[in-house]
Write a protein that holds these residues in place. Structure first.
Motif, mmCIF file in Angstrom:
data_model
loop_
_atom_site.group_PDB
_atom_site.id
_atom_site.type_symbol
_atom_site.label_atom_id
_atom_site.label_comp_id
_atom_site.label_asym_id
_atom_site.label_seq_id
_atom_site.Cartn_x
_atom_site.Cartn_y
_atom_site.Cartn_z
ATOM 1 N N GLU A 1 0.839 -1.198 0.000
ATOM 2 C CA GLU A 1 0.000 0.000 0.000
ATOM 3 C C GLU A 1 0.875 1.249 0.000
ATOM 4 N N PRO A 2 0.329 2.385 -0.445
ATOM 5 C CA PRO A 2 1.071 3.646 -0.320
ATOM 6 C C PRO A 2 1.357 3.922 1.159
ATOM 7 N N GLN A 3 2.436 4.608 1.444
ATOM 8 C CA GLN A 3 2.879 4.851 2.817
ATOM 9 C C GLN A 3 1.762 5.382 3.711
ATOM 10 N N ASP A 4 0.970 6.326 3.213
ATOM 11 C CA ASP A 4 -0.066 6.941 4.039
ATOM 12 C C ASP A 4 -1.297 6.051 4.237
ATOM 13 N N GLN A 5 -1.299 4.863 3.615
ATOM 14 C CA GLN A 5 -2.424 3.940 3.763
ATOM 15 C C GLN A 5 -2.034 2.631 4.447
ATOM 16 N N LYS A 6 -0.781 2.524 4.862
ATOM 17 C CA LYS A 6 -0.330 1.305 5.528
ATOM 18 C C LYS A 6 -0.921 1.206 6.925
ATOM 19 N N ASP A 7 -1.242 -0.015 7.338
ATOM 20 C CA ASP A 7 -1.747 -0.259 8.684
ATOM 21 C C ASP A 7 -0.595 -0.335 9.676
ATOM 22 N N TRP A 8 -0.781 0.245 10.848
ATOM 23 C CA TRP A 8 0.179 0.177 11.937
ATOM 24 C C TRP A 8 -0.112 -1.087 12.730
ATOM 25 N N SER A 9 0.912 -1.764 13.192
ATOM 26 C CA SER A 9 0.700 -2.988 13.966
ATOM 27 C C SER A 9 1.753 -3.126 15.054
ATOM 28 N N ILE A 10 1.528 -4.086 15.919
ATOM 29 C CA ILE A 10 2.439 -4.384 17.022
ATOM 30 C C ILE A 10 2.705 -5.882 16.989
ATOM 31 N N ARG A 11 3.917 -6.273 17.360
ATOM 32 C CA ARG A 11 4.264 -7.704 17.354
ATOM 33 C C ARG A 11 5.028 -8.056 18.620
ATOM 34 N N ASN A 12 4.652 -9.169 19.167
ATOM 35 C CA ASN A 12 5.318 -9.776 20.311
ATOM 36 C C ASN A 12 6.322 -10.757 19.710
ATOM 37 N N ARG A 13 7.585 -10.411 19.671
ATOM 38 C CA ARG A 13 8.569 -11.200 18.931
ATOM 39 C C ARG A 13 9.385 -12.097 19.848
ATOM 40 N N TYR A 14 9.511 -13.333 19.416
ATOM 41 C CA TYR A 14 10.399 -14.298 20.064
ATOM 42 C C TYR A 14 11.289 -14.890 18.988
ATOM 43 N N SER A 15 12.573 -14.653 19.059
ATOM 44 C CA SER A 15 13.501 -15.255 18.111
ATOM 45 C C SER A 15 13.679 -16.727 18.468
ATOM 46 N N ASN A 16 13.849 -17.552 17.444
ATOM 47 C CA ASN A 16 14.149 -18.955 17.732
ATOM 48 C C ASN A 16 15.585 -19.261 17.323
ATOM 49 N N GLN A 17 16.001 -20.477 17.470
ATOM 50 C CA GLN A 17 17.398 -20.836 17.207
ATOM 51 C C GLN A 17 17.821 -20.634 15.759
ATOM 52 N N TYR A 18 16.856 -20.525 14.844
ATOM 53 C CA TYR A 18 17.165 -20.336 13.427
ATOM 54 C C TYR A 18 17.027 -18.883 12.990
ATOM 55 N N GLY A 19 16.748 -17.995 13.945
ATOM 56 C CA GLY A 19 16.615 -16.581 13.637
ATOM 57 C C GLY A 19 15.201 -16.150 13.322
ATOM 58 N N GLY A 20 14.288 -17.109 13.227
ATOM 59 C CA GLY A 20 12.894 -16.792 12.913
ATOM 60 C C GLY A 20 12.109 -16.425 14.145
ATOM 61 N N PHE A 21 10.823 -16.642 14.067
ATOM 62 C CA PHE A 21 9.933 -16.287 15.164
ATOM 63 C C PHE A 21 9.160 -17.494 15.638
ATOM 64 N N ASN A 22 8.815 -17.486 16.891
ATOM 65 C CA ASN A 22 7.947 -18.503 17.471
ATOM 66 C C ASN A 22 6.548 -18.255 16.912
ATOM 67 N N ILE A 23 6.021 -19.169 16.127
ATOM 68 C CA ILE A 23 4.727 -18.942 15.481
ATOM 69 C C ILE A 23 3.583 -18.825 16.479
ATOM 70 N N ARG A 24 3.756 -19.283 17.683
ATOM 71 C CA ARG A 24 2.702 -19.181 18.688
ATOM 72 C C ARG A 24 2.719 -17.858 19.431
ATOM 73 N N GLY A 25 3.819 -17.109 19.335
ATOM 74 C CA GLY A 25 3.912 -15.894 20.125
ATOM 75 C C GLY A 25 4.339 -14.655 19.368
ATOM 76 N N SER A 26 4.517 -14.742 18.070
ATOM 77 C CA SER A 26 5.067 -13.615 17.332
ATOM 78 C C SER A 26 4.102 -13.023 16.315
ATOM 79 N N SER A 27 2.837 -13.297 16.448
ATOM 80 C CA SER A 27 1.913 -12.792 15.437
ATOM 81 C C SER A 27 1.783 -11.277 15.521
ATOM 82 N N GLU A 28 1.505 -10.691 14.373
ATOM 83 C CA GLU A 28 1.285 -9.264 14.273
ATOM 84 C C GLU A 28 -0.170 -8.976 14.602
ATOM 85 N N VAL A 29 -0.414 -7.934 15.356
ATOM 86 C CA VAL A 29 -1.779 -7.548 15.716
ATOM 87 C C VAL A 29 -2.010 -6.132 15.205
ATOM 88 N N PRO A 30 -3.097 -5.901 14.475
ATOM 89 C CA PRO A 30 -3.383 -4.539 14.037
ATOM 90 C C PRO A 30 -3.502 -3.607 15.247
#
Length: 94
Positions: free
Chosen positions: A28-57
């Motif tokens: 989307e254009p910059q002025d139409q992007k949604d703001w969100s918050i994420r609870n991030r947990y890095s895992n041993q491979y550098g990714g995220f814990n799928i149970r705790g890292s979801s983005e919330v509007p």
């Protein structure tokens, strides 16, 4: 997520909270992007814990807080800490 702000905690290894423009509005254009918050947990491979890292509007997150307040799901000491944080924030902006 297009991260714009992040906080880490020395007592919680690999944990952070991130704020930014949502993954689902990345094209989307910059002025139409949604703001969100994420609870991030890095895992041993550098990714995220799928149970705790979801983005919330952001609007949903605010609604979760308001509804939790209305239903008395916060402890009094948590509410006192939030009130102090709100007061400190308001004082900085004036």
């Amino acid at each position: 997520m297009e991260v714009q702000d992040e906080v880490t905690f020395s007592n919680k290894s690999g944990y952070s909270i991130e704020w930014g423009y949502s993954t689902w509005s990345k094209n989307e254009p910059q002025d139409q992007k949604d703001w969100s918050i994420r609870n991030r947990y890095s895992n041993q491979y550098g990714g995220f814990n799928i149970r705790g890292s979801s983005e919330v509007p952001w609007e949903d997150f605010k609604l979760m807080i308001f509804e939790s307040l209305k239903r008395n799901h916060f402890e009094k000491q948590d509410l006192a800490a939030m009130l102090k944080g709100i007061s400190d924030c308001l004082l900085k902006n004036y």
